[in-house]
Design a protein around this motif. Structure first.
Motif, mmCIF file in Angstrom:
data_model
loop_
_atom_site.group_PDB
_atom_site.id
_atom_site.type_symbol
_atom_site.label_atom_id
_atom_site.label_comp_id
_atom_site.label_asym_id
_atom_site.label_seq_id
_atom_site.Cartn_x
_atom_site.Cartn_y
_atom_site.Cartn_z
ATOM 1 N N ALA A 249 -9.173 -9.324 -5.847
ATOM 2 C CA ALA A 249 -10.036 -8.805 -4.842
ATOM 3 C C ALA A 249 -9.213 -8.101 -3.701
ATOM 4 N N GLU A 250 -8.099 -8.668 -3.456
ATOM 5 C CA GLU A 250 -6.919 -8.070 -2.232
ATOM 6 C C GLU A 250 -6.448 -6.743 -2.985
ATOM 7 N N LEU A 251 -6.210 -6.710 -4.334
ATOM 8 C CA LEU A 251 -5.508 -5.488 -4.659
ATOM 9 C C LEU A 251 -6.451 -4.272 -4.800
ATOM 10 N N ARG A 252 -7.992 -4.761 -5.115
ATOM 11 C CA ARG A 252 -8.866 -3.915 -5.117
ATOM 12 C C ARG A 252 -9.112 -3.086 -3.436
ATOM 13 N N ARG A 253 -8.830 -4.072 -2.379
ATOM 14 C CA ARG A 253 -9.064 -3.592 -1.247
ATOM 15 C C ARG A 253 -7.769 -2.704 -0.977
ATOM 16 N N ILE A 254 -6.644 -2.792 -1.472
ATOM 17 C CA ILE A 254 -5.500 -2.089 -0.951
ATOM 18 C C ILE A 254 -5.749 -0.838 -1.736
ATOM 19 N N VAL A 255 -6.052 -0.671 -3.121
ATOM 20 C CA VAL A 255 -6.550 0.597 -3.820
ATOM 21 C C VAL A 255 -7.516 1.408 -3.270
ATOM 22 N N ASP A 256 -8.652 0.554 -2.791
ATOM 23 C CA ASP A 256 -9.594 1.394 -2.081
ATOM 24 C C ASP A 256 -9.079 2.056 -0.744
ATOM 25 N N GLY A 257 -8.434 1.526 0.131
ATOM 26 C CA GLY A 257 -7.842 1.977 1.081
ATOM 27 C C GLY A 257 -6.725 3.232 1.105
ATOM 28 N N LEU A 258 -6.341 3.591 -0.082
ATOM 29 C CA LEU A 258 -5.368 4.660 -0.445
ATOM 30 C C LEU A 258 -5.974 5.933 -0.048
ATOM 31 N N ASP A 259 -5.189 6.945 0.544
ATOM 32 C CA ASP A 259 -5.612 8.348 0.498
ATOM 33 C C ASP A 259 -5.790 8.887 -0.751
ATOM 34 N N ARG A 260 -6.681 9.430 -0.904
ATOM 35 C CA ARG A 260 -6.846 10.223 -2.397
ATOM 36 C C ARG A 260 -6.903 9.234 -3.671
ATOM 37 N N THR A 261 -7.372 7.959 -3.501
ATOM 38 C CA THR A 261 -7.527 7.021 -4.489
ATOM 39 C C THR A 261 -8.307 7.565 -5.482
ATOM 40 N N ALA B 105 0.678 -1.077 -0.020
ATOM 41 C CA ALA B 105 0.062 0.150 0.016
ATOM 42 C C ALA B 105 1.044 1.262 0.054
ATOM 43 N N ARG B 106 2.033 1.110 0.763
ATOM 44 C CA ARG B 106 2.810 2.317 0.780
ATOM 45 C C ARG B 106 3.494 2.662 -0.464
ATOM 46 N N MET B 107 3.857 1.584 -1.297
ATOM 47 C CA MET B 107 4.340 1.924 -2.670
ATOM 48 C C MET B 107 3.342 2.530 -3.723
ATOM 49 N N LEU B 108 2.037 2.077 -3.634
ATOM 50 C CA LEU B 108 1.073 2.249 -4.331
ATOM 51 C C LEU B 108 0.569 3.910 -3.873
ATOM 52 N N GLN B 109 0.561 4.144 -2.470
ATOM 53 C CA GLN B 109 0.543 5.710 -2.169
ATOM 54 C C GLN B 109 1.443 6.706 -2.328
ATOM 55 N N ASN B 110 2.830 6.033 -2.531
ATOM 56 C CA ASN B 110 3.795 7.147 -3.030
ATOM 57 C C ASN B 110 3.505 7.552 -4.407
ATOM 58 N N ALA B 111 3.040 6.522 -5.254
ATOM 59 C CA ALA B 111 2.623 7.130 -6.479
ATOM 60 C C ALA B 111 1.746 7.872 -6.626
ATOM 61 N N VAL B 112 0.607 7.912 -5.519
ATOM 62 C CA VAL B 112 -0.483 8.555 -5.770
ATOM 63 C C VAL B 112 0.129 9.870 -5.125
ATOM 64 N N ASP B 113 0.828 10.000 -4.216
ATOM 65 C CA ASP B 113 1.289 11.311 -3.372
ATOM 66 C C ASP B 113 2.203 12.012 -4.557
ATOM 67 N N THR B 114 2.878 11.399 -5.375
ATOM 68 C CA THR B 114 3.850 12.134 -6.344
ATOM 69 C C THR B 114 3.147 12.111 -7.657
ATOM 70 N N ARG B 115 1.760 11.672 -8.154
ATOM 71 C CA ARG B 115 0.970 11.747 -9.211
ATOM 72 C C ARG B 115 1.970 11.214 -10.379
ATOM 73 N N GLN B 116 2.483 10.082 -10.010
ATOM 74 C CA GLN B 116 3.175 9.215 -11.209
ATOM 75 C C GLN B 116 2.362 8.176 -11.557
ATOM 76 N N PRO B 117 2.116 7.926 -12.852
ATOM 77 C CA PRO B 117 1.685 6.485 -13.144
ATOM 78 C C PRO B 117 2.092 4.943 -12.569
ATOM 79 N N ILE B 118 1.534 4.264 -12.364
ATOM 80 C CA ILE B 118 2.131 2.963 -12.125
ATOM 81 C C ILE B 118 1.483 1.831 -12.671
ATOM 82 N N VAL B 119 2.442 0.911 -13.164
ATOM 83 C CA VAL B 119 1.950 -0.445 -13.719
ATOM 84 C C VAL B 119 2.458 -1.307 -12.834
ATOM 85 N N VAL B 120 1.689 -2.343 -12.302
ATOM 86 C CA VAL B 120 2.177 -3.553 -11.531
ATOM 87 C C VAL B 120 1.730 -4.869 -12.045
#
Length: 267
Positions: free
Chosen positions: A231-243, A149-164
């Protein structure tokens, strides 16, 4: 199997006590398997989809190991007329491997339309400041949900696209794939290009004392048990700030490798 919870366990090459040279031999074997299975064919599609959606063509590959599949993906995209510039990064960068990948791609992709470079210092995927479309190939399952979640949150915070991109959850893969991957290590070892001392060490640890085949088998079983379901990926994404400031896409590419992807694009 997608509905079953992932199992958090430890792969041998992740252990702090694993000698660096053994970790390098292991990750180089994984890179060879990417070539043998033509993983770039399926792995390139999520990235191409992100690029078509407006993601930057400057690719920042996180957790790149010994180079990973991204340079192979770059060559496939180049053949399709999609040009990218790739920067390889890792928390513990294998600079020599990055330099070999850079030199190899320079020979194959001449001109200025595509390039590969690297960051020689440590880059933390949870606190990355390198601008560009971030990619994480075959490594996301290594991280427990809080770190993922922190890895995805960092992408959101810095507004950088991400592909996992990782392998999908399936009963088939942990039953059959470890044997195929171990066989690939046994077959490919004599053909891997290494400096002579490491080449001889690879042969020793493959055929005389079969440490590398055992590591591949054990780690691949653990890897498949650690894979995130959709489903687990979706839960992580839904829990991000400013998702809601990102458009998230989760899916699976049809094909042999079972490539499951998560794409995040700033709105």
């Amino acid at each position: 199997m997608d509905s079953l919870p992932r199992i958090q366990f430890v792969e041998l090459h992740d252990l702090e006590g694993t000698p660096p040279v053994l970790r390098t031999l292991h990750t180089e074997s994984i890179t060879t398997i990417y070539r043998l299975t033509d993983a770039a064919r399926e792995y390139s599609r999520p990235l191409a989809r992100a690029l078509r959606s407006g993601a930057a063509h400057r690719i920042v590959d996180l957790c790149a190991g010994s180079g990973g599949p991204v340079p192979l993906i770059q060559r496939r995209l180049h053949a399709e007329g999609v040009h990218t510039h790739v920067t390889l990064t890792d928390l513990v960068p294998n600079v020599r491997a990055f330099e070999r990948v850079t030199a190899g791609n320079r020979r194959r992709l001449r001109g200025s339309c595509c390039s590969v470079d690297h960051v020689p210092t440590s880059v933390d995927a949870t606190d990355c400041r390198v601008e560009g479309t971030r990619t994480i190939y075959g490594a996301f399952h290594h991280f427990p949900p809080a770190l993922a979640a922190r890895m995805l949150q960092n992408a959101v915070d810095t507004r950088q696209p991400i592909v996992v991109v990782d392998t999908k959850r399936s009963f088939v893969y942990p039953v059959f794939f470890p044997f195929l991957l171990t066989l690939a290590v046994l077959v490919a070892a004599p053909f891997q290009r290494n400096p002579l001392p490491r080449y001889l060490l690879r042969l020793l640890l493959t055929y005389v004392v079969p440490v590398l085949p055992f590591m591949m088998f054990f780690d691949s079983v653990v890897s498949f048990l650690r894979m995130y379901g959709r489903a687990e990926l979706r839960r992580i994404v839904d829990g991000l700030d400013r998702t809601e400031s990102f458009t998230w896409t989760i899916g699976v590419e049809p094909g042999f490798t079972g490539a499951q992807y998560l794409i995040g694009i700033p709105r």
